[in-house]
Design a protein around this motif. Structure first.
Motif, PDB file in Angstrom:
ATOM      1  N   ALA A   1       0.833  -1.208   0.000  1.00 12.46           N
ATOM      2  CA  ALA A   1       0.000   0.000   0.000  1.00 12.46           C
ATOM      3  C   ALA A   1       0.867   1.257   0.000  1.00 12.46           C
ATOM      4  N   SER A   2       1.971   1.234   0.762  1.00 12.66           N
ATOM      5  CA  SER A   2       2.830   2.418   0.862  1.00 12.66           C
ATOM      6  C   SER A   2       3.607   2.644  -0.432  1.00 12.66           C
ATOM      7  N   GLN A   3       4.053   1.573  -1.065  1.00  8.22           N
ATOM      8  CA  GLN A   3       4.737   1.708  -2.347  1.00  8.22           C
ATOM      9  C   GLN A   3       3.789   2.247  -3.414  1.00  8.22           C
ATOM     10  N   GLU A   4       2.532   1.809  -3.378  1.00  9.63           N
ATOM     11  CA  GLU A   4       1.545   2.345  -4.316  1.00  9.63           C
ATOM     12  C   GLU A   4       1.344   3.847  -4.085  1.00  9.63           C
ATOM     13  N   ALA A   5       1.317   4.257  -2.816  1.00  8.47           N
ATOM     14  CA  ALA A   5       1.167   5.679  -2.507  1.00  8.47           C
ATOM     15  C   ALA A   5       2.349   6.474  -3.043  1.00  8.47           C
ATOM     16  N   LEU A   6       3.563   5.931  -2.874  1.00 11.24           N
ATOM     17  CA  LEU A   6       4.755   6.642  -3.334  1.00 11.24           C
ATOM     18  C   LEU A   6       4.864   6.665  -4.854  1.00 11.24           C
ATOM     19  N   SER A   7       4.245   5.703  -5.522  1.00 16.88           N
ATOM     20  CA  SER A   7       4.247   5.745  -6.984  1.00 16.88           C
ATOM     21  C   SER A   7       3.424   6.917  -7.500  1.00 16.88           C
ATOM     22  N   ILE A   8       2.491   7.391  -6.664  1.00 14.59           N
ATOM     23  CA  ILE A   8       1.674   8.553  -7.009  1.00 14.59           C
ATOM     24  C   ILE A   8       2.329   9.845  -6.518  1.00 14.59           C
ATOM     25  N   ASP A   9       2.803   9.808  -5.272  1.00  8.35           N
ATOM     26  CA  ASP A   9       3.446  10.977  -4.665  1.00  8.35           C
ATOM     27  C   ASP A   9       4.758  10.509  -4.029  1.00  8.35           C
ATOM     28  N   PRO A  10       5.880  10.608  -4.734  1.00  7.04           N
ATOM     29  CA  PRO A  10       7.157  10.071  -4.253  1.00  7.04           C
ATOM     30  C   PRO A  10       7.680  10.718  -2.980  1.00  7.04           C
ATOM     31  N   SER A  11       7.117  11.838  -2.554  1.00  8.27           N
ATOM     32  CA  SER A  11       7.621  12.527  -1.365  1.00  8.27           C
ATOM     33  C   SER A  11       6.651  12.451  -0.185  1.00  8.27           C
ATOM     34  N   LEU A  12       5.657  11.567  -0.260  1.00  6.65           N
ATOM     35  CA  LEU A  12       4.633  11.496   0.792  1.00  6.65           C
ATOM     36  C   LEU A  12       5.257  10.960   2.086  1.00  6.65           C
ATOM     37  N   PRO A  13       5.357  11.784   3.151  1.00  2.72           N
ATOM     38  CA  PRO A  13       6.059  11.346   4.363  1.00  2.72           C
ATOM     39  C   PRO A  13       5.378  10.202   5.094  1.00  2.72           C
ATOM     40  N   GLU A  14       4.049  10.165   5.059  1.00  2.00           N
ATOM     41  CA  GLU A  14       3.338   9.071   5.727  1.00  2.00           C
ATOM     42  C   GLU A  14       3.738   7.720   5.148  1.00  2.00           C
TER      43      GLU A  14
END
Length: 288
Positions: free
Chosen positions: A42-55
Motif C-alpha cells: 500500500a505504501s509503495q503504491e502511494a509513493l508511486s503517485i506521490d514520491p515525497s509522501l512522508p506518511e
C-alpha cells in the motif's frame, strides 16, 4: 478503500491503508507476516503517485526496521519522512519506535515529544512518549504522562500497561500488579499484558491465578504469544527461558520487539545470550 476507489490518483488513502495494517501488527492483532507485506504494498503504491509522501515513507521505514531488520534502510526512510515540516504525527510515532528498538531512547523522546506538541490530544502519541521516557529510565516523567493520558480517557489500556512496567522497574510490585490487572480487564486480548500480569501474580504467590492468566498464551505458537512468555520469565528472573522465547518472537518478526529495551529487559540484554539474539535482528552486538 472507498477513497481509493473514488480517486485512484489520491496517494494519502493508500498510505493510510498501509498505516492501518501496520497498526494491526504493532498492536498484535494480526501476525506481522500477514500484514507487513500489505503495509509495504500500500505504501509503495502511494509513493508511486506521490514520491515525497512522508506518511508512506514512514510506513516503509517501520517495515524496513521492525520487520526486515534492515536498520540502515529504515533510517534512510525515516530521514526522508521527517525532512520537511510539517511532519505527520504518525511518522514521528513510527520513527520513535525505530529509535527505541536501536536503543536511542533520548532521540526517541525528542521525536515523540514533537509529535505530541503538534497534536496535543493524540493519545497514541502520548503513549509512545511514555514508552520512550520509560525506556530511558525517566520514570517520574513517564508516570506523569501516563496519568495525564488517563485524565483524557480512563479506558486507555496502553497507559495502564505502561504504568505497570514503570512500577515494576521501581520495585513497587503490588502497584504494578494492580495496573496490569486493570489493563488486562480493558484489553483481554493482549498477550504481552497477560505474560506481564501472570509473572507479577506468580511473584505474589498467587500461582493458581497466574496459571489461569497465562493459559491464554497456550503453547506459544500464535503471534505475540512468545512476547507474553518473554515478560513472564523476565518478571521471574528466568533469563535463559526468556531468551528462548525471544528467538521465537524473532521468527514471528514480532514488530513489538522494541519492548526488550524496557528496564525489565536489562538482565537479558546483559546476558551471554544477547549477542546472538542481537545478530539475529541485525543489531550491533555491542549495543545493549
Amino acid at each position: 478503500e472507498q477513497a481509493i476507489a473514488l480517486d485512484s490518483e489520491y496517494a494519502l488513502p493508500r498510505s493510510a491503508l498501509g498505516a492501518r495494517f501496520a497498526t494491526l501488527g504493532v498492536y498484535g492483532m494480526q501476525p506481522a507476516h500477514e500484514v507487513m507485506p500489505l503495509v509495504r504494498r500500500a505504501s509503495q503504491e502511494a509513493l508511486s503517485i506521490d514520491p515525497s509522501l512522508p506518511e508512506a515513507q514512514a510506513n516503509l521505514g517501520l517495515v524496513a526496521g521492525l520487520y526486515d531488520y534492515d536498520w540502515k534502510e529504515a533510517g534512510r526512510l525515516f530521514q526522508l519522512a521527517t525532512a520537511r515540516e510539517p511532519v505527520p504525527p504518525q511518522a514521528r510515532q513510527w520513527y520513535s519506535l525505530h529509535l527505541v528498538a536501536l536503543g536511542r531512547a533520548e532521540e526517541a523522546i525528542e521525536e515523540a515529544g514533537r509529535a505530541l506538541q503538534e497534536d496535543p490530544l493524540n493519545l497514541s502519541s502520548r503513549a509512545v512518549l511514555v514508552m520512550c521516557l520509560h525506556t530511558a529510565g525517566r520514570d517520574e516523567e513517564a508516570a506523569a504522562e501516563a496519568h495525564r493520558t488517563l485524565e483524557f480517557d480512563e479506558s486507555q489500556y496502553t497507559a495502564w500497561s505502561l504504568l505497570s512496567f514503570i512500577e515494576t522497574s521501581r520495585g513497587k510490585l503490588a502497584e504494578a500488579r494492580a495496573f496490569a490487572e486493570k489493563a488486562c480487564s480493558l484489553a483481554p486480548w493482549t498477550k504481552l499484558l497477560r505474560g506481564l500480569f501472570a509473572g507479577l501474580l506468580m511473584r505474589a504467590g498467587e500461582t493458581s491465578r497466574a496459571s489461569d492468566v497465562l493459559a491464554i498464551l497456550g503453547d506459544g505458537r500464535t503471534y505475540r504469544d512468545p512476547l507474553g512468555f518473554i515478560f513472564y520469565h523476565l518478571i521471574l528472573g528466568q533469563v535463559e527461558e526468556a531468551a528462548d522465547w525471544v528467538e521465537k518472537a524473532i521468527e514471528q518478526r514480532d514488530t513489538a520487539i522494541y519492548f526488550l529495551r524496557f528496564p525489565v529487559g536489562a538482565p537479558l540484554r546483559s546476558s551471554a545470550r544477547w549477542p546472538a539474539l542481537a545478530r539475529m535482528m541485525n543489531l550491533p552486538v555491542g549495543v545493549s
